[in-house]
Design a protein around this motif. Structure first.
Motif, PDB file in Angstrom:
ATOM      1  N   ILE A  97     -23.556  -6.434 -11.636  1.00  0.00           N
ATOM      2  CA  ILE A  97     -24.107  -6.637 -10.306  1.00  0.00           C
ATOM      3  C   ILE A  97     -25.001  -5.434 -10.009  1.00  0.00           C
ATOM      4  N   SER A  98     -26.225  -5.678  -9.629  1.00  0.00           N
ATOM      5  CA  SER A  98     -27.184  -4.599  -9.328  1.00  0.00           C
ATOM      6  C   SER A  98     -27.304  -3.595 -10.474  1.00  0.00           C
ATOM      7  N   GLY A  99     -27.262  -4.093 -11.695  1.00  0.00           N
ATOM      8  CA  GLY A  99     -27.431  -3.237 -12.862  1.00  0.00           C
ATOM      9  C   GLY A  99     -26.193  -2.481 -13.285  1.00  0.00           C
ATOM     10  N   GLU A 100     -25.071  -2.741 -12.655  1.00  0.00           N
ATOM     11  CA  GLU A 100     -23.844  -2.024 -12.986  1.00  0.00           C
ATOM     12  C   GLU A 100     -22.751  -3.034 -13.335  1.00  0.00           C
ATOM     13  N   THR A 140     -17.847  -0.997 -10.934  1.00  0.00           N
ATOM     14  CA  THR A 140     -17.881  -1.133  -9.468  1.00  0.00           C
ATOM     15  C   THR A 140     -16.461  -1.156  -8.918  1.00  0.00           C
TER      16      THR A 140
END
Length: 65
Positions: free
Chosen positions: A52-55, A60
């Motif tokens: 998600i969002s590059g991670e 996360t």
């Protein structure tokens, strides 16, 4: 013959039956399809295989405690 693919994090096995039934009911109701011809496929995804969002989501989760 509708085929629905649902991807979600692994570990939600207890919810699959209810999800499959409700998805099938909705398609049968709104699309007029015989429920016997509606397929629901679950793809369990590990959090380290979802970003998600590059991670990676596993990272996360570590940050959020």
């Amino acid at each position: 013959m509708p085929v629905v693919n649902i991807q979600m994090f692994e570990g939600r096995d207890s919810a699959k039956s209810a999800i499959a039934q409700e998805v099938t009911d909705a398609i049968a109701k709104h699309a007029g399809v015989d429920p016997n011809y509606i397929y629901v496929i679950f793809n369990d995804v590990k959090t380290e295989n979802w970003a998600i969002s590059g991670e990676l989501f596993s990272e996360t989760l570590k940050k959020s405690g």
